[in-house]
Motif scaffolding. Structure first.
Motif, PDB file in Angstrom:
ATOM      1  N   ASN A 119      20.826  31.245 -34.568  1.00 62.76           N
ATOM      2  CA  ASN A 119      19.651  31.568 -33.756  1.00 62.76           C
ATOM      3  C   ASN A 119      19.538  30.624 -32.564  1.00 62.76           C
ATOM      4  N   HIS A 146      19.676  32.308 -28.902  1.00 55.76           N
ATOM      5  CA  HIS A 146      18.433  32.381 -28.128  1.00 55.76           C
ATOM      6  C   HIS A 146      18.181  31.148 -27.265  1.00 55.76           C
ATOM      7  N   ARG A 155      11.817  34.682 -24.602  1.00 59.06           N
ATOM      8  CA  ARG A 155      12.870  35.358 -25.349  1.00 59.06           C
ATOM      9  C   ARG A 155      13.431  34.456 -26.437  1.00 59.06           C
ATOM     10  N   ALA A 156      13.632  33.182 -26.093  1.00 59.78           N
ATOM     11  CA  ALA A 156      14.179  32.242 -27.069  1.00 59.78           C
ATOM     12  C   ALA A 156      13.223  32.046 -28.226  1.00 59.78           C
ATOM     13  N   GLY A 194      12.805  35.282 -30.450  1.00 60.14           N
ATOM     14  CA  GLY A 194      13.980  35.682 -31.206  1.00 60.14           C
ATOM     15  C   GLY A 194      14.133  35.013 -32.553  1.00 60.14           C
TER      16      GLY A 194
END
Length: 356
Positions: free
Chosen positions: A267, A271, A310-311, A314
């Motif tokens: 992850n 991200h 977005r990071a 996610g």
């Protein structure tokens, strides 16, 4: 690096190997060593006692005095029951399910009689005490506790299975495999040794991910798997990805659900590193602190507000999965947090250094 092996075949496992392809474990009802289980058991007994002493009480003060008196006798017996089931955990696990229920109920009966005897000794002038009724009450309450522990043990099975399937899908995602193979192809002519090393890491990673797992893994095993994954991604991102490891050897034996760390690292790469054209930094650290292990995964995020959103967004599904699996393994004895801190995204896990 290990010797190159075909992805579709599993290597023979030697008796000394730490990788056990199949590990069958009997469900354990008596898992009364967790702090959370102890607190809930004591609260359950206290609630039952509070309701029971309402019947002979004539006023709230009379109820409180009776509850304090009964609690003074029942609390030591309850703690003794929990201590016995915790100390005999390994032996009780070998019994069939019915045997575990019967033995737990018998211990509860003995605890009920002990409570009655203790109160009779303290209140020597209180007349005759109902030993049989107290024993039956203790047995029924113990039976309820055993049933609750069994449901708790069974409750981990579907969650662990779902998490297992989710993680396996994450590891065989087509884009991950294709990107890794493309990186290897690009290196075959220019740097064949590096391409061979990458394929070896890929083989190790997929073999471990597709292997049957037990209920727990060690921090050392999880770190090794995460390192293999990052070695692969390092070839793809090159200088764009800067990884820092800060590992405490004293934390290596901490127990984790299997395949827990690699999704968190993935992850962070997906991200935090991949969306940024300039790349970013990733830091994984473990630390032993007051008989607890602190695991932290920190990564930079894209500079733009859109990239940062977005990071952050996610990480949701995978982190919920991790939080639930940690709760099932360590109950309230484990802390988990994730979020932005000082411009970085940080995942922090605190868990017992030694299993109960």
């Amino acid at each position: 690096m290990q010797e190159t092996e075909i992805l579709s075949t599993l290597p023979p496992v030697s008796p000394k190997s730490s990788e056990r392809p199949f590990r069958e474990e009997r469900m354990q009802v008596f898992d009364a060593c967790h702090i959370g289980v102890v607190l809930r058991a004591v609260l359950f007994v206290e609630v039952v006692l509070a309701v029971g002493v309402m019947f002979p009480s004539s006023s709230p003060m009379d109820w409180l005095s009776r509850l304090a008196l009964v609690t003074g006798g029942a609390l030591p017996s309850t703690l003794a029951w929990l201590l016995c089931t915790c100390a005999l955990k390994s032996q009780l696990q070998k019994l069939p399910m019915l045997g575990q229920y019967l033995l737990g109920t018998l211990l509860g009966f003995i605890s009920g009689v002990s409570t009655c005897k203790l109160l009779a000794w303290v209140l020597s002038d209180a007349g005759e005490w109902p030993l049989l009724s107290s024993g039956m009450t203790g047995g029924l309450m113990a039976l309820a506790l055993v049933a609750a522990l069994q449901m708790r043990a069974r409750g981990s099975t579907p969650a662990a299975t779902t998490a297992r399937l989710t993680e396996l899908q994450a590891r065989i995602r087509p884009h991950f495999l294709f990107n890794t193979l493309n990186s290897a192809v690009a290196l075959v002519r220019a740097e064949p040794a590096k391409a061979e090393a990458l394929l070896e890491d890929l083989s190790d990673l997929f073999r471990h991910a597709l292997m049957e797992q037990g209920t727990t893994s060690t921090m050392e095993e999880e770190i090794t798997l995460a390192q293999r994954y990052l070695d692969i991604e390092q070839v793809r991102f090159g200088d764009r990805m800067r990884v820092q490891w800060q590992l405490d050897p004293a934390a290596n034996l901490a127990q984790l659900p299997p395949l827990l760390l690699q999704p968190l690292v993935e992850n962070a790469v997906k991200h935090g590193i991949e969306p940024c054209a300039r790349g970013g930094k990733l830091r994984i650290s473990t630390e032993m602190r007051n008989r607890r292990v602190i695991l932290q995964i920190t990564n930079t995020v894209p500079d733009t507000a859109e990239g940062e959103a977005r990071a952050t967004r996610g990480h949701g599904i995978a982190l919920a999965n991790v939080r639930e699996r940690l709760r099932l393994l360590h109950d309230v004895d484990c802390d988990f947090s994730a979020g932005m801190q000082n411009g970085l995204y940080r995942v922090r896990i605190a868990l017992p250094a030694f299993s109960a």
